[in-house]
Design an enzyme around this catalytic site. Structure first.
Site, short mmCIF file in Angstrom:
data_model
loop_
_atom_site.label_atom_id
_atom_site.label_comp_id
_atom_site.label_asym_id
_atom_site.label_seq_id
_atom_site.Cartn_x
_atom_site.Cartn_y
_atom_site.Cartn_z
CD GLU A 1 60.51 45.44 91.15
OE1 GLU A 1 61.26 44.76 90.43
OE2 GLU A 1 60.65 45.54 92.39
CG ASP B 1 60.13 44.43 83.12
OD1 ASP B 1 59.81 43.27 83.47
OD2 ASP B 1 61.22 44.94 83.46
CG HIS C 1 60.33 41.81 86.73
ND1 HIS C 1 60.63 43.00 86.10
CD2 HIS C 1 60.61 41.99 88.04
CE1 HIS C 1 61.06 43.87 86.99
NE2 HIS C 1 61.06 43.28 88.18
CD GLU D 1 63.60 40.16 94.61
OE1 GLU D 1 64.67 39.55 94.69
OE2 GLU D 1 63.34 40.94 93.69
CG ASN E 1 58.01 44.62 95.63
OD1 ASN E 1 56.96 44.57 95.01
ND2 ASN E 1 59.17 44.91 95.04
O1 G3I Z 1 76.30 52.04 87.86
C1 G3I Z 1 77.26 50.99 87.89
C2 G3I Z 1 78.40 51.27 86.94
O2 G3I Z 1 79.07 52.43 87.38
C3 G3I Z 1 79.33 50.05 86.92
O3 G3I Z 1 80.34 50.26 85.99
C4 G3I Z 1 78.56 48.79 86.55
C5 G3I Z 1 79.45 47.53 86.60
O4 G3I Z 1 78.75 46.41 87.04
O5 G3I Z 1 77.51 48.62 87.47
C6 G3I Z 1 76.57 49.69 87.49
O6 G3I Z 1 75.61 49.40 88.46
C7 G3I Z 1 74.65 48.43 88.11
C8 G3I Z 1 73.28 49.04 88.24
O7 G3I Z 1 72.29 48.07 88.01
C9 G3I Z 1 73.05 50.20 87.26
O8 G3I Z 1 73.11 49.73 85.95
C10 G3I Z 1 74.79 47.24 89.06
O9 G3I Z 1 76.02 46.58 88.84
C11 G3I Z 1 73.64 46.28 88.84
O10 G3I Z 1 73.69 45.27 89.85
C12 G3I Z 1 72.32 47.01 88.94
O11 G3I Z 1 71.30 46.09 88.66
C13 G3I Z 1 70.02 46.42 89.19
C14 G3I Z 1 69.51 45.23 90.00
O12 G3I Z 1 68.20 45.46 90.43
C15 G3I Z 1 70.40 44.97 91.23
O13 G3I Z 1 70.33 46.07 92.12
C16 G3I Z 1 69.08 46.73 88.03
O14 G3I Z 1 69.47 47.96 87.40
C17 G3I Z 1 67.65 46.88 88.57
O15 G3I Z 1 66.75 47.00 87.47
C18 G3I Z 1 67.29 45.63 89.37
O16 G3I Z 1 65.99 45.83 89.87
C19 G3I Z 1 65.41 44.73 90.57
C20 G3I Z 1 64.58 45.32 91.70
O17 G3I Z 1 65.38 46.16 92.51
C21 G3I Z 1 63.93 44.20 92.52
N1 G3I Z 1 63.16 43.32 91.67
C22 G3I Z 1 63.88 42.75 90.52
C23 G3I Z 1 64.48 43.88 89.68
C24 G3I Z 1 65.21 43.31 88.46
O18 G3I Z 1 66.31 42.52 88.85
#
Ligand code: G3I
Length: 313
Positions: free
Chosen positions: A222, A224, A185, A95, A145
């Site tokens: 990715e 969905d 997505h 990105e 990507n």
């Molecule tokens: O695991 C912690 C938890 O311990 C905590 O209490 C909670 C509070 O915010 O956060 C949890 O972590 C989160 C994690 O997902 C697991 O659920 C992060 O805050 C959250 O930022 C994270 O979001 C991820 C996001 O990328 C940012 O990294 C999403 O799961 C993930 O699906 C998303 O994936 C991205 C790809 O990497 C790039 N392309 C877009 C895609 C969707 O946004």
């Protein structure tokens, strides 16, 4: 493993997860994934080395133009080096393009752009990252990507043009690059917005064809299908989601350049879409091939049918 040939860590191999403190690396979760994959005889994608939304807190206070290259290369050497020879493909840069930010070349105004900028005369952090990745793991496909390139609207068209121009520039400069990752997505029902004959049509197909002409592979990284525009009724939602999977996959799989399709998660139980913007009625999304009880959905059948037209991972 029955249902997949490749797995990817949704979060566990990102910069913040693997280098939470500067120079101190954490590999427990990623190691677990690699041993699971090895036991199951499946491949692993690496996601990702460079992404503006996956940076640890220390980045802002500690990284400057003077030390950024060292930080980036050291990170790639540590993480990429640990798994070298075992990675199908690395999302080296994720990105990097956001033309709305108004920078030359449509580059995103990201923390990496600030310290190691891509300018008219330099490919900045992008060149550094791809060269380091090739050196560290010569067997992995190196991927650029991105998202927002799938539809037929003008914003998607501008994004496609900016991304292709960046990839062309990388090739001209001899930067190692093997594949374009199209995140995918997408939204249920969006395949009908331009009429079924244009379902994710000329723009997307043209981009894939252009990548093929450049000698690149294309990975659907990715996929969905969110159902937030759909009514609450489950059979209606499932039908719209399945039809969108079907239409999208038929478009992308028609081009031999597309060599892998991954969904972003397997089951609706854990999808990021439920914690993202989500549905107004707060119902959980039904966006993936298995529902919250891990039962296959109509989307699963649609995917199997589409994938059977090709021998693909
Ligand atoms: O695991 C912690 C938890 O311990 C905590 O209490 C909670 C509070 O915010 O956060 C949890 O972590 C989160 C994690 O997902 C697991 O659920 C992060 O805050 C959250 O930022 C994270 O979001 C991820 C996001 O990328 C940012 O990294 C999403 O799961 C993930 O699906 C998303 O994936 C991205 C790809 O990497 C790039 N392309 C877009 C895609 C969707 O946004």
């Amino acid at each position: 493993m029955q249902q997949a040939g490749i797995v990817v860590a949704e979060n566990e191999m990102k910069f913040v997860a693997t280098e939470p403190e500067r120079g101190r690396f954490r590999f427990e979760e990623a190691d677990f994934l690699f041993s699971f994959a090895q036991r199951s005889g499946i491949k692993v994608r690496g996601h990702n080395f460079v992404w503006h939304r996956a940076l640890p807190k220390w980045f802002e206070s500690e990284v400057t133009s003077a030390n950024a290259e060292q930080v980036l290369v050291q990170h790639i050497e540590a993480v990429g080096g640990r798994y070298a020879g075992r990675v199908h493909s690395w999302d080296v840069v994720n990105e990097a393009v956001e033309w709305k930010d108004g920078l030359p070349g449509g580059m995103r105004d990201s923390p990496w752009q600030k310290v190691l900028p891509v300018t008219e005369t330099s490919l900045g952090y992008i060149e550094i990252a791809f060269r380091a990745a090739r050196r560290v793991d010569p067997g992995a496909l190196l991927v650029y990507n991105d998202y927002g390139m799938e539809a037929e609207d003008s914003a998607s068209g501008k994004k496609r043009a900016a991304v292709l121009a960046l990839l062309q520039r990388m090739q001209t400069a001899g930067v190692p690059l093997d594949a374009l990752g199209i995140q995918s997505h997408i939204s249920a029902g969006s395949h009908t917005a331009f009429g079924p004959e244009h379902a994710y049509g000329p723009g997307l197909r043209g981009m894939i064809a252009e990548a093929r002409t450049m000698g690149l592979k294309v990975l659907i990284t990715e996929l969905d299908v969110n159902d937030r525009t759909q009514p609450a009724d489950i059979p209606a939602r499932d039908a719209a989601v399945a039809a969108t999977y079907s239409a999208y996959l038929k478009q992308v799989l028609a081009d031999d350049a597309v060599t892998a399709v991954l969904t972003w998660g397997i089951t609706d139980r854990y999808t990021w879409l439920n914690s993202a913007s989500g549905r107004k009625d707060k119902l959980h999304e039904r966006c993936l091939p298995f529902d919250e009880d891990l039962k296959p959905t109509p989307a699963f059948a649609a995917e199997v049918e589409a994938l059977q037209t090709r021998n693909i991972g």
